[in-house]
Design a protein around this motif. Structure first.
Motif, PDB file in Angstrom:
ATOM      1  N   TRP A  87      20.488  -7.188 -36.824  1.00 60.03           N
ATOM      2  CA  TRP A  87      20.640  -6.478 -35.548  1.00 60.03           C
ATOM      3  C   TRP A  87      21.672  -5.349 -35.687  1.00 60.03           C
ATOM      4  O   TRP A  87      21.449  -4.232 -35.206  1.00 60.03           O
ATOM      5  N   LEU A  88      22.781  -5.630 -36.367  1.00 54.79           N
ATOM      6  CA  LEU A  88      23.820  -4.594 -36.538  1.00 54.79           C
ATOM      7  C   LEU A  88      23.240  -3.385 -37.269  1.00 54.79           C
ATOM      8  O   LEU A  88      23.476  -2.237 -36.893  1.00 54.79           O
ATOM      9  N   GLU A  89      22.452  -3.669 -38.327  1.00 58.78           N
ATOM     10  CA  GLU A  89      21.845  -2.574 -39.079  1.00 58.78           C
ATOM     11  C   GLU A  89      20.825  -1.826 -38.217  1.00 58.78           C
ATOM     12  O   GLU A  89      20.771  -0.592 -38.210  1.00 58.78           O
ATOM     13  N   TYR A  90      20.026  -2.566 -37.466  1.00 56.53           N
ATOM     14  CA  TYR A  90      18.996  -1.941 -36.616  1.00 56.53           C
ATOM     15  C   TYR A  90      19.648  -1.012 -35.585  1.00 56.53           C
ATOM     16  O   TYR A  90      19.192   0.115 -35.366  1.00 56.53           O
ATOM     17  N   GLU A  91      20.727  -1.482 -34.964  1.00 58.68           N
ATOM     18  CA  GLU A  91      21.418  -0.668 -33.948  1.00 58.68           C
ATOM     19  C   GLU A  91      21.901   0.648 -34.539  1.00 58.68           C
ATOM     20  O   GLU A  91      21.874   1.678 -33.902  1.00 58.68           O
ATOM     21  N   LYS A  92      22.340   0.585 -35.800  1.00 52.00           N
ATOM     22  CA  LYS A  92      22.910   1.772 -36.452  1.00 52.00           C
ATOM     23  C   LYS A  92      21.821   2.730 -36.927  1.00 52.00           C
ATOM     24  O   LYS A  92      21.907   3.933 -36.745  1.00 52.00           O
ATOM     25  N   SER A  93      20.744   2.168 -37.542  1.00 53.49           N
ATOM     26  CA  SER A  93      19.830   3.060 -38.266  1.00 53.49           C
ATOM     27  C   SER A  93      18.346   2.796 -38.008  1.00 53.49           C
ATOM     28  O   SER A  93      17.499   3.387 -38.671  1.00 53.49           O
ATOM     29  N   GLN A  94      18.053   1.894 -37.080  1.00 49.95           N
ATOM     30  CA  GLN A  94      16.648   1.505 -36.787  1.00 49.95           C
ATOM     31  C   GLN A  94      15.920   0.978 -38.027  1.00 49.95           C
ATOM     32  O   GLN A  94      14.705   1.130 -38.172  1.00 49.95           O
ATOM     33  N   THR A  95      16.707   0.406 -38.948  1.00 52.31           N
ATOM     34  CA  THR A  95      16.115  -0.242 -40.130  1.00 52.31           C
ATOM     35  C   THR A  95      16.632  -1.680 -40.211  1.00 52.31           C
ATOM     36  O   THR A  95      17.658  -2.009 -39.595  1.00 52.31           O
ATOM     37  N   GLY A 109      16.936  -1.865 -44.869  1.00 50.72           N
ATOM     38  CA  GLY A 109      16.374  -0.585 -45.310  1.00 50.72           C
ATOM     39  C   GLY A 109      14.932  -0.352 -44.902  1.00 50.72           C
ATOM     40  O   GLY A 109      14.380   0.709 -45.183  1.00 50.72           O
ATOM     41  N   LEU A 110      14.304  -1.334 -44.246  1.00 48.21           N
ATOM     42  CA  LEU A 110      12.897  -1.170 -43.843  1.00 48.21           C
ATOM     43  C   LEU A 110      12.837  -0.573 -42.429  1.00 48.21           C
ATOM     44  O   LEU A 110      13.458  -1.115 -41.512  1.00 48.21           O
ATOM     45  N   ALA A 111      12.082   0.519 -42.269  1.00 48.01           N
ATOM     46  CA  ALA A 111      11.982   1.182 -40.961  1.00 48.01           C
ATOM     47  C   ALA A 111      11.359   0.233 -39.938  1.00 48.01           C
ATOM     48  O   ALA A 111      10.433  -0.515 -40.270  1.00 48.01           O
ATOM     49  N   GLN A 112      11.897   0.256 -38.730  1.00 45.31           N
ATOM     50  CA  GLN A 112      11.408  -0.622 -37.659  1.00 45.31           C
ATOM     51  C   GLN A 112      11.039   0.221 -36.440  1.00 45.31           C
ATOM     52  O   GLN A 112      11.553   1.324 -36.282  1.00 45.31           O
ATOM     53  N   PRO A 113      10.198  -0.305 -35.566  1.00 44.80           N
ATOM     54  CA  PRO A 113       9.851   0.443 -34.350  1.00 44.80           C
ATOM     55  C   PRO A 113      11.079   0.662 -33.455  1.00 44.80           C
ATOM     56  O   PRO A 113      12.008  -0.152 -33.483  1.00 44.80           O
ATOM     57  N   ALA A 114      11.045   1.720 -32.670  1.00 40.43           N
ATOM     58  CA  ALA A 114      12.137   1.981 -31.719  1.00 40.43           C
ATOM     59  C   ALA A 114      12.070   0.966 -30.584  1.00 40.43           C
ATOM     60  O   ALA A 114      11.021   0.349 -30.358  1.00 40.43           O
ATOM     61  N   GLY A 115      13.199   0.783 -29.915  1.00 40.34           N
ATOM     62  CA  GLY A 115      13.203   0.021 -28.668  1.00 40.34           C
ATOM     63  C   GLY A 115      13.294  -1.492 -28.797  1.00 40.34           C
ATOM     64  O   GLY A 115      13.095  -2.194 -27.813  1.00 40.34           O
ATOM     65  N   LEU A 116      13.621  -2.030 -29.983  1.00 44.49           N
ATOM     66  CA  LEU A 116      13.798  -3.489 -30.083  1.00 44.49           C
ATOM     67  C   LEU A 116      15.083  -3.887 -29.362  1.00 44.49           C
ATOM     68  O   LEU A 116      16.067  -3.148 -29.381  1.00 44.49           O
ATOM     69  N   SER A 117      15.064  -5.054 -28.747  1.00 41.23           N
ATOM     70  CA  SER A 117      16.265  -5.579 -28.101  1.00 41.23           C
ATOM     71  C   SER A 117      16.889  -6.641 -28.985  1.00 41.23           C
ATOM     72  O   SER A 117      16.225  -7.215 -29.854  1.00 41.23           O
ATOM     73  N   ARG A 118      18.158  -6.942 -28.685  1.00 39.48           N
ATOM     74  CA  ARG A 118      18.879  -7.992 -29.409  1.00 39.48           C
ATOM     75  C   ARG A 118      18.081  -9.300 -29.377  1.00 39.48           C
ATOM     76  O   ARG A 118      17.599  -9.705 -28.310  1.00 39.48           O
ATOM     77  N   CYS A 119      17.908  -9.915 -30.526  1.00 38.90           N
ATOM     78  CA  CYS A 119      17.226 -11.213 -30.661  1.00 38.90           C
ATOM     79  C   CYS A 119      15.735 -11.183 -30.327  1.00 38.90           C
ATOM     80  O   CYS A 119      15.119 -12.233 -30.111  1.00 38.90           O
ATOM     81  N   GLN A 120      15.154 -10.012 -30.305  1.00 40.61           N
ATOM     82  CA  GLN A 120      13.712  -9.912 -30.017  1.00 40.61           C
ATOM     83  C   GLN A 120      12.900 -10.418 -31.206  1.00 40.61           C
ATOM     84  O   GLN A 120      13.289 -10.238 -32.369  1.00 40.61           O
ATOM     85  N   GLN A 121      11.756 -11.002 -30.905  1.00 41.95           N
ATOM     86  CA  GLN A 121      10.859 -11.432 -31.992  1.00 41.95           C
ATOM     87  C   GLN A 121      10.212 -10.185 -32.608  1.00 41.95           C
ATOM     88  O   GLN A 121       9.808  -9.261 -31.897  1.00 41.95           O
ATOM     89  N   LEU A 122      10.145 -10.161 -33.930  1.00 43.03           N
ATOM     90  CA  LEU A 122       9.507  -9.028 -34.620  1.00 43.03           C
ATOM     91  C   LEU A 122       7.985  -9.180 -34.505  1.00 43.03           C
ATOM     92  O   LEU A 122       7.495 -10.305 -34.328  1.00 43.03           O
ATOM     93  N   SER A 123       7.253  -8.087 -34.653  1.00 43.04           N
ATOM     94  CA  SER A 123       5.800  -8.193 -34.457  1.00 43.04           C
ATOM     95  C   SER A 123       5.186  -9.103 -35.522  1.00 43.04           C
ATOM     96  O   SER A 123       4.154  -9.731 -35.300  1.00 43.04           O
ATOM     97  N   ARG A 124       5.828  -9.151 -36.709  1.00 46.45           N
ATOM     98  CA  ARG A 124       5.470 -10.182 -37.695  1.00 46.45           C
ATOM     99  C   ARG A 124       6.716 -10.463 -38.538  1.00 46.45           C
ATOM    100  O   ARG A 124       7.597  -9.591 -38.640  1.00 46.45           O
TER     101      ARG A 124
END
Ligand code: ATP
Ligand code: MG
Length: 312
Positions: free
Chosen positions: A130-138, A141-156
């Motif tokens: 989550w810390l990495e996602y907040e900083k870089s949306q990764t 290092g793997l790109a993730q969709p925008a708009g995920l919330s804390r503790c959200q389930q990933l699409s897979r």
């Protein structure tokens, strides 16, 4: 079931191969199998606490054994290191006292060459991801969709490895491509497929029992004779995973987990994070023990006492 924590494993009849933060490994005379012994030691923020959590070694051992059985039936072709919950019966191998000490906290496992990575799988975005996602949306290092919330389930679920640090060092998150460079092209995809399949099967089983597995760390080993990859170490325990209560889960905030949360909170609020040789007060020990037991009982559908009795 003793109320004392067992923090040091003494076995004079077998050579000790290694001692980790939680486990001691001993060589068995055949040279191909190990006695994998789980103490009641507990670590947080990469240091071992002075006192342990009574029964924790039973819980980690018996829960892993249960998972080897469950995953074997749900992951086609799975190979794993688990052989038995008891040391071989020859009286010369361990003394009767040692056998009593080992009951419920030891298993014999196939000795394998361990790949030097932690094969983490994440189903939800939390912790360092989550810390990495907040900083870089990764995430690793793997790109993730925008708009995920804390503790959200990933699409897979995603494979997010880390380095496997030496005792006292910190594991570092890496990309699957960096893990590939460490384990080699020949094994990288096989490892990734294996741990993703184990996570999916485990998460589905746990969810049926009211537990969400937010993420987990697997280890994998190689049988060099057959070139086959095995699931090794402990599996889907509160030490290696983040378990959340399905009933209490809410996206967008931190979740209370079935693991060392009580202990981590106490350490942080007392300014003791990462300090060596800290003695935990009895209420922190009790609450932590209760959480481990609850995870065990929910996942196995058996009380710990009942399981231990069945091994006598
Ligand atoms: P932590 O899990 O907190 O990072 P640790 O990994 O240092 O601690 P322990 O979990 O205490 O160590 O000990 C288990 C050790 O046994 C690990 O180093 C693991 O890689 C190793 N191991 C697990 N299964 C096998 C196996 N089948 N053959 C050989 N080594 C194994
Ligand atoms: Mg370990």
């Amino acid at each position: 079931m003793s109320s004392e924590a067992l923090t040091s494993i003494s076995l004079t009849s077998l050579p000790r191969l290694s001692q980790g933060k939680v486990r001691d490994l001993f060589s068995l005379p055949d040279g191909r199998t190990l006695l994998f012994v789980t103490s009641d030691r507990i670590s947080a923020y990469d240091v071992i606490l002075k006192n342990g959590i009574p029964s924790k070694g039973f819980i980690l051992t018996l829960l892993s054994a249960k998972w080897f059985e469950v995953l074997s039936s749900r992951v086609p072709g799975l190979k794993h290191h688990f052989l038995s919950l008891t040391p071989p019966p020859a009286p010369s191998i361990v003394t009767p006292d040692e056998r009593r000490m080992l009951r419920g906290r030891s298993m014999t496992v196939r000795r394998l060459k361990i790949f030097p990575i932690e094969a983490i799988v994440r189903g939800y975005v939390t912790g360092s991801a989550w810390l990495e996602y907040e900083k870089s949306q990764t995430i690793h290092g793997l790109a993730q969709p925008a708009g995920l919330s804390r503790c959200q389930q990933l699409s897979r679920p995603i494979y997010t490895p880390s380095t496997k640090a030496e005792l006292g060092q910190k594991d570092v998150n890496i990309t699957p491509a960096q893990a590939r460079a460490i384990v080699g092209d020949k094994y990288a995809s096989r490892i990734e497929d294996l741990v993703l399949a184990c996570y999916k099967a485990g998460a589905a089983y746990a969810e049926e029992r009211g537990i969400l597995i937010a993420d987990t760390k697997f280890e994998v080993g190689l049988d060099e004779e057959t070139d086959e990859i095995y699931l090794v170490d402990e599996v889907l325990t509160p030490d290696s995973s983040r378990f959340w209560s399905k009933a209490d889960y809410q996206v967008g905030r931190e979740q209370d987990s079935f693991d060392k949360q009580v202990l981590r909170d106490w350490l942080t609020s007392n300014g003791l994070k990462g300090i060596l040789d800290v003695q935990l007060p009895p209420e922190v020990v009790e609450k932590t023990k209760a959480r481990y037991i609850e995870a065990y009982e929910r996942l196995t559908g058996r009380t710990l006492e009942e399981t231990l009795k069945s091994l006598e």
